[in-house]
Design an enzyme around this catalytic site. Sequence first.
Site, PDB file in Angstrom:
ATOM      1  N   TYR A   1       8.745  25.749  54.554  1.00 42.96           N
ATOM      2  CA  TYR A   1       9.631  26.697  53.894  1.00 42.96           C
ATOM      3  C   TYR A   1       8.711  27.717  53.239  1.00 42.96           C
ATOM      4  O   TYR A   1       7.813  27.329  52.479  1.00 42.96           O
ATOM      5  CB  TYR A   1      10.481  26.028  52.812  1.00 42.96           C
ATOM      6  CG  TYR A   1      11.744  25.375  53.321  1.00 42.96           C
ATOM      7  CD1 TYR A   1      12.563  26.012  54.242  1.00 42.96           C
ATOM      8  CD2 TYR A   1      12.140  24.122  52.844  1.00 42.96           C
ATOM      9  CE1 TYR A   1      13.735  25.415  54.695  1.00 42.96           C
ATOM     10  CE2 TYR A   1      13.306  23.527  53.284  1.00 42.96           C
ATOM     11  CZ  TYR A   1      14.103  24.176  54.213  1.00 42.96           C
ATOM     12  OH  TYR A   1      15.249  23.589  54.643  1.00 42.96           O
TER      13      TYR A   1
ATOM     14  N   ASP B   1      16.364  29.425  58.862  1.00 48.55           N
ATOM     15  CA  ASP B   1      17.824  29.530  58.671  1.00 48.55           C
ATOM     16  C   ASP B   1      18.240  29.120  57.255  1.00 48.55           C
ATOM     17  O   ASP B   1      19.370  28.704  57.025  1.00 48.55           O
ATOM     18  CB  ASP B   1      18.572  28.700  59.731  1.00 48.55           C
ATOM     19  CG  ASP B   1      18.170  27.226  59.726  1.00 48.55           C
ATOM     20  OD1 ASP B   1      17.390  26.811  58.834  1.00 48.55           O
ATOM     21  OD2 ASP B   1      18.627  26.487  60.615  1.00 48.55           O
TER      22      ASP B   1
ATOM     23  N   HIS C   1      20.744  23.700  61.696  1.00 56.13           N
ATOM     24  CA  HIS C   1      20.285  22.984  60.498  1.00 56.13           C
ATOM     25  C   HIS C   1      21.194  21.789  60.187  1.00 56.13           C
ATOM     26  O   HIS C   1      21.538  21.526  59.037  1.00 56.13           O
ATOM     27  CB  HIS C   1      20.234  23.952  59.318  1.00 56.13           C
ATOM     28  CG  HIS C   1      19.246  23.577  58.234  1.00 56.13           C
ATOM     29  ND1 HIS C   1      18.132  24.318  57.957  1.00 56.13           N
ATOM     30  CD2 HIS C   1      19.216  22.538  57.347  1.00 56.13           C
ATOM     31  CE1 HIS C   1      17.463  23.768  56.944  1.00 56.13           C
ATOM     32  NE2 HIS C   1      18.105  22.681  56.574  1.00 56.13           N
TER      33      HIS C   1
END
Length: 369
Positions: free
Chosen positions: A141, A169, A259
């Site tokens: 991330y 996403d 996700h």
Amino acid sequence: VSPAHDSDPAAEQLLSLRDYEHAAARVLDPAALAYFAGGAGDELSLHQNVAAWQRLALRPRVLAGVERRDPGVTLLGTRRPHPLIVAPMAFQALAHPDGERATARGAHGTGTVVSLATLGSTSIPELAQAVPEATRWFQVYVFKDRGVTRELIAQAGEHGYEALVVTVDLPVVGRRERELRTPSSAHADAIPGGRAAGAEGALTPMQFAALVDPALRWSDIERLVADQPLPVIVKGVLRSEDARLAADHGARGVVVSNHGARQLDTTLTGAEALAPIVDTAGDRLDVIVDGGIRRGTDVLKALALGARAVMVGRPLLWGLALDGASGVQRVLEILLTELDVALALTGAPDPAQLDRSFVSPAAWVTEPR
Ligand SMILES: Cc1cc2nc3c(=O)[nH]c(=O)nc-3n(C[C@H](O)[C@H](O)[C@H](O)COP(=O)(O)O)c2cc1C
């Protein structure tokens, strides 16, 4: 298939991933269950992630000579024994005290690539030290504090992680109502990546995820590819245009994914988005798919549509919650056994034999149970 575990009478009745799901729901703390199982919004995509694979019917060949079967695939230029990958999932200590370490042990027991999440409850060096022999990828991330992200990526390189899975996403966190109703929390000290990014005190997973930078752009992906040696896989792509951009900006692969339906409800599923992405960019990228893989036949359908590999998410958390590393290993073994049977019974003894002629839209539609 592990004979040791098969002799455990309590585990004997857990034959399918669905059995694991139901059994784990009985033992998990309600807040952990809400975090693991839930999806965004009305959970329509959560339901569709499973249903979309079920809607595809198989078209088996017969008399194809299936006495020798090999589920092996080539991924990032390397031969792998089979196409399964453990999806990156944060906060695994909520499922088991050994968290990601147990998951990686179970994965290694079946030769499965394991992905460590930035927001994992185990640090990059801890996991490498605990399971040095496992093939490990690191999920990135990109934090608002880019220096922290650079540091984590450097650590992953130093500790033998073999690829970066950059999740794109989650510029903001989806609205997950089960989590909002029954929140779980983890102390910042228990989430090394979050701590490094400046988290303090007890935070919910959604609060941790708010550390992620919503200003991320394709140029950042290009820089990330240029600045460090590991191959980059962009996770969370659902459109062919974005898959092409991923290739243009130097990615080696994409994960076609919504996700686990945790971000934006009513999106396409991975199963639905896969084929056009393979057609557009499959010659330039390794295309991986995830979301709702629950049976060996789902894996086979993904391969037939052109995926090189699949990521498996929640079912591994159910195995982890029930039985630590052995539970994770057992869930993977069930999927691999089912895949082997599916390869034999579709007349495709190895994934290279599969193509789209093996699947067609089903005339019937089932609802996931
Ligand atoms: C509890 C949980 C935590 C997750 N955490 C992350 C994460 O930190 N980073 C990420 O890229 N994906 C994360 N995911 C998404 C998974 O990587 C994967 O895309 C998804 O779970 C696949 O769908 P499945 O659970 O139906 O197999 C998470 C999923 C779950 C269920």
